[in-house]
Design a protein around this motif. Structure first.
Motif, PDB file in Angstrom:
ATOM      1  N   ALA A 132       0.823  -1.212   0.000  1.00 49.35           N
ATOM      2  CA  ALA A 132       0.000   0.000   0.000  1.00 49.35           C
ATOM      3  C   ALA A 132       0.855   1.259   0.000  1.00 49.35           C
ATOM      4  CB  ALA A 132      -0.938  -0.012   1.207  1.00 49.35           C
ATOM      5  N   LYS A 133       1.973   1.222   0.735  1.00 53.32           N
ATOM      6  CA  LYS A 133       2.885   2.380   0.762  1.00 53.32           C
ATOM      7  C   LYS A 133       3.495   2.625  -0.618  1.00 53.32           C
ATOM      8  CE  LYS A 133       4.302   2.269   5.635  1.00 53.32           C
ATOM      9  NZ  LYS A 133       5.420   1.999   6.571  1.00 53.32           N
ATOM     10  N   LYS A 134       3.914   1.545  -1.278  1.00 52.19           N
ATOM     11  CA  LYS A 134       4.484   1.676  -2.616  1.00 52.19           C
ATOM     12  C   LYS A 134       3.442   2.211  -3.601  1.00 52.19           C
ATOM     13  CE  LYS A 134       8.020  -1.940  -2.249  1.00 52.19           C
ATOM     14  NZ  LYS A 134       8.475  -3.274  -2.722  1.00 52.19           N
ATOM     15  N   THR A 135       2.207   1.783  -3.407  1.00 59.68           N
ATOM     16  CA  THR A 135       1.127   2.266  -4.268  1.00 59.68           C
ATOM     17  C   THR A 135       0.936   3.766  -4.112  1.00 59.68           C
ATOM     18  OG1 THR A 135      -0.040   0.143  -4.251  1.00 59.68           O
ATOM     19  CG2 THR A 135      -1.348   2.102  -4.752  1.00 59.68           C
ATOM     20  N   LYS A 136       0.983   4.268  -2.879  1.00 61.40           N
ATOM     21  CA  LYS A 136       0.829   5.704  -2.641  1.00 61.40           C
ATOM     22  C   LYS A 136       1.945   6.501  -3.317  1.00 61.40           C
ATOM     23  CE  LYS A 136      -0.695   7.563   1.044  1.00 61.40           C
ATOM     24  NZ  LYS A 136      -0.824   8.060   2.418  1.00 61.40           N
ATOM     25  N   VAL A 137       3.181   6.007  -3.208  1.00 63.26           N
ATOM     26  CA  VAL A 137       4.313   6.674  -3.858  1.00 63.26           C
ATOM     27  C   VAL A 137       4.141   6.639  -5.377  1.00 63.26           C
ATOM     28  CG1 VAL A 137       6.797   6.574  -4.283  1.00 63.26           C
ATOM     29  CG2 VAL A 137       5.921   6.196  -1.976  1.00 63.26           C
ATOM     30  N   GLY A 138       3.741   5.486  -5.889  1.00 62.51           N
ATOM     31  CA  GLY A 138       3.522   5.348  -7.326  1.00 62.51           C
ATOM     32  C   GLY A 138       2.424   6.257  -7.836  1.00 62.51           C
ATOM     33  N   LEU A 139       1.382   6.438  -7.049  1.00 59.79           N
ATOM     34  CA  LEU A 139       0.273   7.309  -7.445  1.00 59.79           C
ATOM     35  C   LEU A 139       0.697   8.768  -7.490  1.00 59.79           C
ATOM     36  CD1 LEU A 139      -2.625   5.595  -5.469  1.00 59.79           C
ATOM     37  CD2 LEU A 139      -2.437   5.782  -7.956  1.00 59.79           C
ATOM     38  N   ASP A 140       1.566   9.175  -6.584  1.00 60.21           N
ATOM     39  CA  ASP A 140       2.101  10.541  -6.623  1.00 60.21           C
ATOM     40  C   ASP A 140       2.856  10.773  -7.927  1.00 60.21           C
ATOM     41  OD1 ASP A 140       1.076  11.241  -4.165  1.00 60.21           O
ATOM     42  OD2 ASP A 140       2.902  10.773  -3.054  1.00 60.21           O
ATOM     43  N   ASN A 141       3.631   9.770  -8.326  1.00 57.91           N
ATOM     44  CA  ASN A 141       4.391   9.869  -9.569  1.00 57.91           C
ATOM     45  C   ASN A 141       3.473   9.926 -10.784  1.00 57.91           C
ATOM     46  OD1 ASN A 141       5.821   8.004 -11.918  1.00 57.91           O
ATOM     47  ND2 ASN A 141       7.239   9.431 -10.952  1.00 57.91           N
ATOM     48  N   ILE A 142       2.447   9.089 -10.766  1.00 57.58           N
ATOM     49  CA  ILE A 142       1.478   9.065 -11.866  1.00 57.58           C
ATOM     50  C   ILE A 142       0.763  10.405 -11.990  1.00 57.58           C
ATOM     51  CG2 ILE A 142      -0.853   8.186 -12.396  1.00 57.58           C
ATOM     52  CD1 ILE A 142       0.170   5.406 -11.939  1.00 57.58           C
ATOM     53  N   LEU A 143       0.404  10.982 -10.866  1.00 60.61           N
ATOM     54  CA  LEU A 143      -0.306  12.258 -10.864  1.00 60.61           C
ATOM     55  C   LEU A 143       0.546  13.354 -11.504  1.00 60.61           C
ATOM     56  CD1 LEU A 143      -2.955  13.500  -9.960  1.00 60.61           C
ATOM     57  CD2 LEU A 143      -1.926  13.992  -7.748  1.00 60.61           C
ATOM     58  N   LYS A 144       1.825  13.396 -11.166  1.00 65.72           N
ATOM     59  CA  LYS A 144       2.728  14.396 -11.740  1.00 65.72           C
ATOM     60  C   LYS A 144       2.887  14.205 -13.248  1.00 65.72           C
ATOM     61  CE  LYS A 144       5.434  14.970  -7.488  1.00 65.72           C
ATOM     62  NZ  LYS A 144       6.720  14.678  -6.813  1.00 65.72           N
ATOM     63  N   ARG A 145       3.034  12.951 -13.663  1.00 67.90           N
ATOM     64  CA  ARG A 145       3.190  12.669 -15.096  1.00 67.90           C
ATOM     65  C   ARG A 145       1.933  13.021 -15.876  1.00 67.90           C
ATOM     66  NH1 ARG A 145       4.629   6.614 -14.499  1.00 67.90           N
ATOM     67  NH2 ARG A 145       4.296   6.531 -16.745  1.00 67.90           N
ATOM     68  N   ALA A 146       0.779  12.690 -15.317  1.00 64.83           N
ATOM     69  CA  ALA A 146      -0.491  12.984 -15.994  1.00 64.83           C
ATOM     70  C   ALA A 146      -0.699  14.485 -16.125  1.00 64.83           C
ATOM     71  CB  ALA A 146      -1.653  12.348 -15.232  1.00 64.83           C
ATOM     72  N   GLN A 147      -0.418  15.235 -15.077  1.00 67.51           N
ATOM     73  CA  GLN A 147      -0.592  16.686 -15.124  1.00 67.51           C
ATOM     74  C   GLN A 147       0.357  17.328 -16.130  1.00 67.51           C
ATOM     75  OE1 GLN A 147      -0.058  17.455 -10.926  1.00 67.51           O
ATOM     76  NE2 GLN A 147      -2.266  17.482 -10.529  1.00 67.51           N
ATOM     77  N   SER A 148       1.568  16.776 -16.230  1.00 73.83           N
ATOM     78  CA  SER A 148       2.530  17.278 -17.207  1.00 73.83           C
ATOM     79  C   SER A 148       2.041  17.023 -18.630  1.00 73.83           C
ATOM     80  CB  SER A 148       3.886  16.600 -16.989  1.00 73.83           C
ATOM     81  OG  SER A 148       4.825  17.014 -17.961  1.00 73.83           O
ATOM     82  N   MET A 149       1.460  15.856 -18.857  1.00 68.92           N
ATOM     83  CA  MET A 149       0.959  15.524 -20.192  1.00 68.92           C
ATOM     84  C   MET A 149      -0.281  16.332 -20.557  1.00 68.92           C
ATOM     85  SD  MET A 149       1.522  11.406 -20.494  1.00 68.92           S
ATOM     86  CE  MET A 149       0.981  11.443 -22.212  1.00 68.92           C
ATOM     87  N   LEU A 150      -1.089  16.678 -19.561  1.00 66.18           N
ATOM     88  CA  LEU A 150      -2.269  17.497 -19.824  1.00 66.18           C
ATOM     89  C   LEU A 150      -1.881  18.887 -20.323  1.00 66.18           C
ATOM     90  CD1 LEU A 150      -4.572  16.500 -16.830  1.00 66.18           C
ATOM     91  CD2 LEU A 150      -5.052  16.143 -19.258  1.00 66.18           C
ATOM     92  N   GLU A 151      -0.702  19.357 -19.949  1.00 64.47           N
ATOM     93  CA  GLU A 151      -0.216  20.650 -20.427  1.00 64.47           C
ATOM     94  C   GLU A 151       0.172  20.585 -21.906  1.00 64.47           C
ATOM     95  OE1 GLU A 151       2.974  21.803 -17.882  1.00 64.47           O
ATOM     96  OE2 GLU A 151       1.723  21.899 -16.072  1.00 64.47           O
ATOM     97  N   ILE A 152       0.555  19.392 -22.363  1.00 66.84           N
ATOM     98  CA  ILE A 152       0.939  19.198 -23.766  1.00 66.84           C
ATOM     99  C   ILE A 152      -0.281  19.019 -24.663  1.00 66.84           C
ATOM    100  CG2 ILE A 152       2.225  17.672 -25.341  1.00 66.84           C
ATOM    101  CD1 ILE A 152       3.974  16.882 -22.974  1.00 66.84           C
ATOM    102  N   LEU A 153      -1.349  18.502 -24.111  1.00 67.13           N
ATOM    103  CA  LEU A 153      -2.545  18.128 -24.876  1.00 67.13           C
ATOM    104  C   LEU A 153      -3.041  19.206 -25.841  1.00 67.13           C
ATOM    105  CD1 LEU A 153      -4.748  16.036 -25.447  1.00 67.13           C
ATOM    106  CD2 LEU A 153      -5.967  16.865 -23.426  1.00 67.13           C
ATOM    107  N   PRO A 154      -3.174  20.476 -25.420  1.00 64.34           N
ATOM    108  CA  PRO A 154      -3.696  21.492 -26.351  1.00 64.34           C
ATOM    109  C   PRO A 154      -2.791  21.758 -27.555  1.00 64.34           C
ATOM    110  CG  PRO A 154      -3.873  22.236 -24.074  1.00 64.34           C
ATOM    111  CD  PRO A 154      -3.006  21.024 -24.059  1.00 64.34           C
ATOM    112  N   GLU A 155      -1.536  21.334 -27.508  1.00 65.93           N
ATOM    113  CA  GLU A 155      -0.610  21.568 -28.615  1.00 65.93           C
ATOM    114  C   GLU A 155      -0.779  20.534 -29.733  1.00 65.93           C
ATOM    115  OE1 GLU A 155       3.249  21.358 -26.918  1.00 65.93           O
ATOM    116  OE2 GLU A 155       2.858  22.856 -25.362  1.00 65.93           O
ATOM    117  N   LEU A 156      -1.410  19.420 -29.444  1.00 72.67           N
ATOM    118  CA  LEU A 156      -1.419  18.294 -30.384  1.00 72.67           C
ATOM    119  C   LEU A 156      -2.292  18.484 -31.629  1.00 72.67           C
ATOM    120  CD1 LEU A 156      -1.333  15.284 -27.913  1.00 72.67           C
ATOM    121  CD2 LEU A 156       0.553  16.393 -29.110  1.00 72.67           C
TER     122      LEU A 156
END
Length: 212
Positions: A132-156
């Protein structure tokens, strides 16, 4: 001929403008919340544009990781329910689980002493805690990556436009479908993080109940 080319350019511009508005529009889910179970997104085939194809690949990689974490938490929750709802108690659940594993061993019965059962149950719970602890850390990483990709989306959509009238519609469809799935990730990641925290709390309660 010039008129036809001009007309096609107008159609392409209108199509891509609509696509840009769709890709950069509101977040999924209206004021009334989600309606029913949402089917899993389908990964689009490559469209032949490096930037768009990489975006799709990265987005679905995140979705796959998220699904693995979801399944892992679900498995832990099933185990916790089985342990807590055992009619005799957690230790008896562990005893039965060990007995199944040792059923073929000649000295299996000798290994099921009370101290070994307690330690085995603690080990089982500690394993779920770490997961469960590893999952929480992994989810933090996923959230950052997803938010970064959402910034690219309007350029596509501009990338789709560069593919011309023949390739743009397919590219735009891939952008729209992937973008919709990507927009849902932050909310889902936050919900899973909350679930992972609940799992940790339930594991700690169970440890206390057996005298950790």
């Amino acid at each position: 001929m010039m008129y036809l080319k001009y007309s096609l350019n107008i159609i392409l511009t209108v199509t891509l403008t609509a696509g840009l508005m769709s890709c950069g529009g509101s977040k999924p889910g209206g004021a009334g919340g989600p309606q029913g179970e949402v089917s899993a997104p389908v990964k689009p085939a490559p469209v032949g544009n490096e930037k768009i194809d990489k975006f799709v690949e990265d987005a679905f990689s995140i979705l796959d990781e998220l699904e693995e974490m979801k399944e892992g938490l679900a498995e832990i929750n099933v185990t916790l329910v089985e342990i807590n709802n055992h009619p005799v108690g957690p230790l008896e659940w562990m005893k039965e689980d060990m007995a199944r594993s040792l059923a073929k061993a000649k000295d299996g019965a000798k290994q099921l002493d009370p101290a070994a059962i307690v330690e085995a149950l603690k080990g089982k719970i500690f394993g779920m805690v770490e997961s469960a602890k590893k999952t929480k850390v992994g989810l933090d990483n996923i959230l950052k990556r997803a938010q970064s990709m959402l910034e690219i989306l309007p350029e596509l959509p501009a990338e789709a436009k560069s593919m011309g009238f023949k390739g743009a519609p397919k590219a735009l469809k891939a952008i729209k479908g992937t973008g919709g799935a990507l927009k849902a990730i932050p909310g889902e990641a936050k919900e899973l993080a909350t679930e992972a925290q609940t799992v940790l709390e339930n594991c700690n309660k169970l440890l206390k109940s057996i005298g950790n």
